[in-house]
Design an enzyme around this catalytic site. Sequence first.
Site, PDB file in Angstrom:
ATOM      1  N   ASP A 117      11.375  29.009  13.002  1.00 34.95           N
ATOM      2  CA  ASP A 117      10.783  27.947  13.273  1.00 34.95           C
ATOM      3  C   ASP A 117      10.183  27.160  14.845  1.00 34.95           C
ATOM      4  O   ASP A 117       9.505  26.308  14.696  1.00 34.95           O
ATOM      5  CB  ASP A 117      12.150  26.853  13.189  1.00 34.95           C
ATOM      6  CG  ASP A 117      12.574  25.324  13.419  1.00 34.95           C
ATOM      7  OD1 ASP A 117      12.130  24.868  12.757  1.00 34.95           O
ATOM      8  OD2 ASP A 117      13.288  25.040  14.625  1.00 34.95           O
TER       9      ASP A 117
ATOM     10  N   LYS B  49       6.734  25.140  15.360  1.00 36.33           N
ATOM     11  CA  LYS B  49       6.444  24.124  16.513  1.00 36.33           C
ATOM     12  C   LYS B  49       5.438  24.219  17.488  1.00 36.33           C
ATOM     13  O   LYS B  49       4.402  23.721  18.159  1.00 36.33           O
ATOM     14  CB  LYS B  49       7.682  24.195  16.773  1.00 36.33           C
ATOM     15  CG  LYS B  49       8.871  23.415  17.373  1.00 36.33           C
ATOM     16  CD  LYS B  49      10.174  23.996  17.292  1.00 36.33           C
ATOM     17  CE  LYS B  49      11.542  22.890  16.363  1.00 36.33           C
ATOM     18  NZ  LYS B  49      12.809  23.638  17.915  1.00 36.33           N
TER      19      LYS B  49
END
Lengths: 366, 366
Positions: free
Chosen positions: A222, A226
């Site tokens: 995750d 980003k």
Amino acid sequence: MRAAVQPLVVNVGVIGPGKVGAAFLRQMQQAAPRLLRECHLELRLRAVSDSRHMWLDCDDEALNGRVGGAQTWRPVVLDEFAAYVAGHHGSAAVLADCTASDSVADHYAGWLGAGIHVVTPNKRAASGCLDRWKAIARASDASGARLHYEGTVGAGLPVVQTLRDLIDTGDELLAVEGMLSGTLAWLFNRFDGSRPFSALVREAHALGYTEPDPRDDLSGMDVARKLVILAREAGVGLSLGDVAVESLVPRELEGLGRDDFMEALPAMDAPMAALLARARAEGGVLRHVARLDNAGASVGVQVLDGGHAFAHGQLTDNVVRFATRRYCDNALVVQGPGAGPEVTAAAVFTDLLRVAGAMGVKRCAC
Amino acid sequence: MRAAVQPLVVNVGVIGPGKVGAAFLRQMQQAAPRLLRECHLELRLRAVSDSRHMWLDCDDEALNGRVGGAQTWRPVVLDEFAAYVAGHHGSAAVLADCTASDSVADHYAGWLGAGIHVVTPNKRAASGCLDRWKAIARASDASGARLHYEGTVGAGLPVVQTLRDLIDTGDELLAVEGMLSGTLAWLFNRFDGSRPFSALVREAHALGYTEPDPRDDLSGMDVARKLVILAREAGVGLSLGDVAVESLVPRELEGLGRDDFMEALPAMDAPMAALLARARAEGGVLRHVARLDNAGASVGVQVLDGGHAFAHGQLTDNVVRFATRRYCDNALVVQGPGAGPEVTAAAVFTDLLRVAGAMGVKRCAC
């Protein structure tokens, strides 16, 4: 006396009335009277959709999050949903994608091409397949419709727009360093050797700080998404596969079922204790850091000097540090809570206001 | 194949070609080709003015900062200057006020009323007389022309826009706390008792970190202006006189000439040493802090806990901490260098791009 200003009408459709979507609907409803009065902006909720239904002709009840009732509702067909929102009289149609779905992101190019704006905290498009991303860019460029995604990194913290402003004013990004996971920040802020790492993971899981399966946080993927988003914003056409991600999940635990994984958690303790011992021997602290610079993109645990900006993080704070040609001696740092429905919804709302701003809506205190 | 997009032309006039103005001209020139290519935005410098002259029909030479030469130049009459910039064909006219002049701010309402946008790091309008500020707001509201002033607080750091976004999306400001002076941050980061405070002021003065007269920093008035700007952005109609400012300049030194003041600086040492001793006795650190909350607005030296976000500032960093209803447990923090020509000019440039954005110029990575 000045003439009454005709309000600018923006038709809004919300996809994914989960926690973020519901918070967004609430925020819109609460802010709407002031925006109409002070900014001459009229936000009209036209439809809400979840993965199986859609509610059209939403009224204030729907804005209250009590979707359903007397409204039409039908199995969802997303393009039909989009056309419905765009079919109303108004200056713009905006879809807020509050899902984390890759298949919703597949529709962006079509919507943008049809002049429908998209605002979203969904990381899939901006961090996914580069070909799809380029198709989205072409569609947006051709129609002028916008895709904004401030909420994808740091939720409501001003990260994506800040980077955009640096780049557009001609600054040059030398490095971006971030603690981009509230969960991992919390774990490493607490990991002082007094309790095994697995006990902290269990506590975070019980407190709801982790995903249902903590491996979704511990894998670092995750965070890597980003970093890809920030890289692309800075003009570097990175893909997820280009990021050197060092997962915290021991290889032998990767294939387990969730319950078995939770059971086997203590297998992390020895390697994590060794990392902590190394950090202490060097007089530093352990932090989970994402980094992009000339050498590439990486995500993993690092030993940082005790004086580093990341050594003083609070609780679950995200921190992003932009080192640029202009901000070279000291970086530009943005810090604060980077997750949660309210702040994520606020990012979606900010994006919606940017779309309205591009239609000429005035947003100044003066 | 898509049709060629007609670029949007924005005519720019720069008032005050000093350090900030020159940096702004340089940045515009450097970024212009990319903005034209990628954003279809054509920035055209039409005129530059200092306090006595104006240069019209600027060409690339002027953009290089080498204003003068073959161009027309005439004693400055600011309204004529503004009309000249606005008289060109284009989608918008923007004046960049790179002065710190109150009399230039007197012209804003007239320019905005005539549809000319203003971007500026000049604090005078946004922190000055409330009646003038309201007249500026009315003029902007009536014509739709914008005044942007990101550079007034924290230079290029995303402070004013961040607060704007919080407010517009319906968040509620509980408190804003800031270290808003790089000079004072530097002084208090260095003041550890090993050298008298006056020696640090002399060093900062010699390094060019202070204003020519260090009392302009030490009085706290510049910081108070920034606090007024943030208060007004949050909807609180504050004036400079409403801020409780605790000056660091001993009363008996206030009336001295500059040289006499520099001579008499050691008069600060005993009171400052006493403050430091008190901070240490409490186990805290001394910092110069601006604070706005329900109790009012204040600027002065405070004793902070060693774990406070402001205890770890770097060199001359500014730090702004927004505590809001959404960011209540942990604040939203923006930190970094908050002064200097390059980053201040970048704020002016960002404001200019916001004006262009409101005309429909697309600024997305996708």
